[in-house]
Write a protein that holds these residues in place. Structure first.
Motif, PDB file in Angstrom:
ATOM      1  N   GLY A 105      -5.468 -21.998  15.301  1.00 46.32           N
ATOM      2  CA  GLY A 105      -4.771 -23.281  15.205  1.00 46.32           C
ATOM      3  C   GLY A 105      -3.525 -23.241  14.359  1.00 46.32           C
ATOM      4  N   TYR A 106      -3.047 -22.039  14.045  1.00 39.78           N
ATOM      5  CA  TYR A 106      -1.854 -21.891  13.220  1.00 39.78           C
ATOM      6  C   TYR A 106      -0.620 -21.745  14.105  1.00 39.78           C
ATOM      7  CZ  TYR A 106      -5.452 -20.429   9.805  1.00 39.78           C
ATOM      8  OH  TYR A 106      -6.555 -20.341   9.000  1.00 39.78           O
ATOM      9  N   THR A 107       0.507 -22.284  13.644  1.00 36.97           N
ATOM     10  CA  THR A 107       1.769 -22.070  14.344  1.00 36.97           C
ATOM     11  C   THR A 107       2.360 -20.751  13.870  1.00 36.97           C
ATOM     12  OG1 THR A 107       3.024 -23.316  12.698  1.00 36.97           O
ATOM     13  CG2 THR A 107       2.218 -24.544  14.625  1.00 36.97           C
ATOM     14  N   GLN A 108       3.236 -20.167  14.713  1.00 41.04           N
ATOM     15  CA  GLN A 108       3.761 -18.854  14.381  1.00 41.04           C
ATOM     16  C   GLN A 108       5.170 -18.654  14.896  1.00 41.04           C
ATOM     17  OE1 GLN A 108       1.672 -15.668  16.643  1.00 41.04           O
ATOM     18  NE2 GLN A 108       0.556 -17.361  17.589  1.00 41.04           N
ATOM     19  N   THR A 109       5.839 -17.701  14.251  1.00 40.73           N
ATOM     20  CA  THR A 109       7.137 -17.214  14.701  1.00 40.73           C
ATOM     21  C   THR A 109       6.966 -15.705  14.910  1.00 40.73           C
ATOM     22  OG1 THR A 109       8.009 -16.636  12.513  1.00 40.73           O
ATOM     23  CG2 THR A 109       8.293 -18.935  13.228  1.00 40.73           C
ATOM     24  N   ALA A 110       8.038 -15.002  15.159  1.00 41.56           N
ATOM     25  CA  ALA A 110       7.946 -13.554  15.355  1.00 41.56           C
ATOM     26  C   ALA A 110       7.531 -12.815  14.084  1.00 41.56           C
ATOM     27  CB  ALA A 110       9.282 -13.006  15.857  1.00 41.56           C
ATOM     28  N   GLN A 111       7.790 -13.414  12.913  1.00 37.94           N
ATOM     29  CA  GLN A 111       7.550 -12.709  11.650  1.00 37.94           C
ATOM     30  C   GLN A 111       6.457 -13.316  10.764  1.00 37.94           C
ATOM     31  OE1 GLN A 111       8.949  -9.857  10.595  1.00 37.94           O
ATOM     32  NE2 GLN A 111      10.367  -9.616  12.289  1.00 37.94           N
ATOM     33  N   LEU A 112       6.003 -14.545  11.062  1.00 36.21           N
ATOM     34  CA  LEU A 112       5.038 -15.188  10.173  1.00 36.21           C
ATOM     35  C   LEU A 112       4.210 -16.217  10.916  1.00 36.21           C
ATOM     36  CD1 LEU A 112       6.089 -18.305   9.406  1.00 36.21           C
ATOM     37  CD2 LEU A 112       7.768 -17.025   8.112  1.00 36.21           C
ATOM     38  N   PHE A 113       3.118 -16.626  10.253  1.00 30.91           N
ATOM     39  CA  PHE A 113       2.357 -17.772  10.738  1.00 30.91           C
ATOM     40  C   PHE A 113       2.106 -18.723   9.582  1.00 30.91           C
ATOM     41  CE2 PHE A 113      -0.863 -14.582   9.732  1.00 30.91           C
ATOM     42  CZ  PHE A 113      -1.917 -15.289   9.166  1.00 30.91           C
ATOM     43  N   ARG A 114       1.819 -19.974   9.942  1.00 33.55           N
ATOM     44  CA  ARG A 114       1.684 -21.040   8.948  1.00 33.55           C
ATOM     45  C   ARG A 114       0.259 -21.586   8.935  1.00 33.55           C
ATOM     46  NH1 ARG A 114       5.670 -22.074  12.434  1.00 33.55           N
ATOM     47  NH2 ARG A 114       7.772 -21.593  11.741  1.00 33.55           N
ATOM     48  N   ILE A 115      -0.315 -21.624   7.743  1.00 30.90           N
ATOM     49  CA  ILE A 115      -1.630 -22.220   7.553  1.00 30.90           C
ATOM     50  C   ILE A 115      -1.410 -23.583   6.881  1.00 30.90           C
ATOM     51  CG2 ILE A 115      -3.906 -22.011   6.501  1.00 30.90           C
ATOM     52  CD1 ILE A 115      -3.432 -18.960   6.397  1.00 30.90           C
ATOM     53  N   ASP A 174       0.860  -1.170   0.000  1.00 33.80           N
ATOM     54  CA  ASP A 174       0.000   0.000   0.000  1.00 33.80           C
ATOM     55  C   ASP A 174       0.900   1.224   0.000  1.00 33.80           C
ATOM     56  OD1 ASP A 174      -2.454   1.459   0.209  1.00 33.80           O
ATOM     57  OD2 ASP A 174      -2.089   1.721   2.349  1.00 33.80           O
ATOM     58  N   HIS A 175       0.728   2.112  -0.952  1.00 40.46           N
ATOM     59  CA  HIS A 175       1.585   3.286  -1.172  1.00 40.46           C
ATOM     60  C   HIS A 175       3.069   2.909  -1.038  1.00 40.46           C
ATOM     61  CE1 HIS A 175       0.944   3.676   3.237  1.00 40.46           C
ATOM     62  NE2 HIS A 175       2.090   4.337   3.263  1.00 40.46           N
ATOM     63  N   ASP A 176       3.426   1.820  -1.692  1.00 37.49           N
ATOM     64  CA  ASP A 176       4.806   1.306  -1.747  1.00 37.49           C
ATOM     65  C   ASP A 176       5.373   0.906  -0.384  1.00 37.49           C
ATOM     66  OD1 ASP A 176       5.049   1.449  -4.535  1.00 37.49           O
ATOM     67  OD2 ASP A 176       5.523   3.585  -4.415  1.00 37.49           O
ATOM     68  N   THR A 177       4.501   0.588   0.551  1.00 41.56           N
ATOM     69  CA  THR A 177       4.951   0.041   1.822  1.00 41.56           C
ATOM     70  C   THR A 177       4.390  -1.374   1.961  1.00 41.56           C
ATOM     71  OG1 THR A 177       5.190   0.462   4.198  1.00 41.56           O
ATOM     72  CG2 THR A 177       3.066   0.983   3.250  1.00 41.56           C
ATOM     73  N   PHE A 178       5.169  -2.227   2.575  1.00 43.88           N
ATOM     74  CA  PHE A 178       4.825  -3.641   2.739  1.00 43.88           C
ATOM     75  C   PHE A 178       3.587  -3.811   3.603  1.00 43.88           C
ATOM     76  CE2 PHE A 178       5.132  -7.521   5.258  1.00 43.88           C
ATOM     77  CZ  PHE A 178       5.338  -8.486   4.285  1.00 43.88           C
ATOM     78  N   ILE A 179       2.679  -4.669   3.161  1.00 48.31           N
ATOM     79  CA  ILE A 179       1.499  -5.014   3.951  1.00 48.31           C
ATOM     80  C   ILE A 179       1.518  -6.489   4.321  1.00 48.31           C
ATOM     81  CG2 ILE A 179      -1.035  -5.160   3.966  1.00 48.31           C
ATOM     82  CD1 ILE A 179       0.082  -2.275   4.177  1.00 48.31           C
ATOM     83  N   GLN A 229       2.529  -9.541  16.617  1.00 44.23           N
ATOM     84  CA  GLN A 229       2.312  -9.321  18.052  1.00 44.23           C
ATOM     85  C   GLN A 229       0.861  -8.962  18.332  1.00 44.23           C
ATOM     86  OE1 GLN A 229       5.221  -6.306  18.901  1.00 44.23           O
ATOM     87  NE2 GLN A 229       6.926  -7.751  18.868  1.00 44.23           N
ATOM     88  N   HIS A 230       0.303  -8.099  17.508  1.00 46.08           N
ATOM     89  CA  HIS A 230      -1.073  -7.642  17.703  1.00 46.08           C
ATOM     90  C   HIS A 230      -2.079  -8.791  17.574  1.00 46.08           C
ATOM     91  CE1 HIS A 230      -4.138  -4.492  17.884  1.00 46.08           C
ATOM     92  NE2 HIS A 230      -4.777  -5.156  16.947  1.00 46.08           N
ATOM     93  N   PRO A 261       3.217 -10.828   7.920  1.00 41.41           N
ATOM     94  CA  PRO A 261       2.711  -9.454   7.970  1.00 41.41           C
ATOM     95  C   PRO A 261       3.602  -8.458   8.709  1.00 41.41           C
ATOM     96  CG  PRO A 261       1.732 -10.700   9.735  1.00 41.41           C
ATOM     97  CD  PRO A 261       2.693 -11.635   9.019  1.00 41.41           C
ATOM     98  N   GLU A 262       4.813  -8.818   9.074  1.00 43.62           N
ATOM     99  CA  GLU A 262       5.742  -8.041   9.910  1.00 43.62           C
ATOM    100  C   GLU A 262       5.437  -8.290  11.394  1.00 43.62           C
ATOM    101  OE1 GLU A 262       7.773  -4.175   8.518  1.00 43.62           O
ATOM    102  OE2 GLU A 262       5.666  -3.962   7.925  1.00 43.62           O
ATOM    103  N   ALA A 263       6.448  -8.065  12.211  1.00 43.31           N
ATOM    104  CA  ALA A 263       6.384  -8.401  13.637  1.00 43.31           C
ATOM    105  C   ALA A 263       5.297  -7.630  14.392  1.00 43.31           C
ATOM    106  CB  ALA A 263       7.745  -8.167  14.290  1.00 43.31           C
TER     107      ALA A 263
END
Length: 123
Positions: free
Chosen positions: A82-92, A47-52, A72-73, A66-68
């Motif tokens: 039921g998804y696993t996650q790390t600080a930067q991503l989650f897995r479906i 969005d407006h050349d920024t990562f979403i 966190q949010h 979606p970024e850290a």
């Protein structure tokens, strides 16, 4: 969605490819103002050349990055889905349904939170 065509052509499993196509189409329909690009070999929405949001595929799952700050949010909702996650991503996992309400809220959060962002990544 031509920008993702080469990436999708490399997905061998037809069911995984179809799921990715469906998710990408859903994002574009739900958020028609988002741009698309390939970067770091990942389909990304901007969005407006920024990562979403970015996606990638693995043997057992689709990763959503979606970024850290967004991770966190939404950490508890990702866990509830039921998804696993790390600080930067989650897995479906491919065999689990996509929680489109979670994706909708996560993308909307990033768009609003980064409305005044002038860089690709949050600083």
């Amino acid at each position: 969605m031509d920008v993702f065509a080469e990436y999708l052509a490399k997905v061998d499993d037809p069911l995984q490819k179809e799921r990715l196509e469906n998710v990408f189409a859903w994002v574009q329909e739900a958020f028609p103002n988002l741009g698309t690009k390939m970067a770091w070999n990942q389909p990304m929405f901007t969005d407006h050349d920024t990562f979403i949001l970015a996606f990638s595929s693995a043997k057992a799952h689709m990763s959503v990055a979606p970024e850290a700050a967004a991770m966190q949010h939404f950490s508890s909702r990702i866990e509830q889905a039921g998804y696993t996650q790390t600080a930067q991503l989650f897995r479906i996992p491919w065999k689990m349904p996509v929680d489109y309400e979670l994706l909708q809220d996560l993308i909307a959060f990033n768009i609003e939170d980064k409305a005044d962002c002038t860089t690709f990544w949050r600083k």
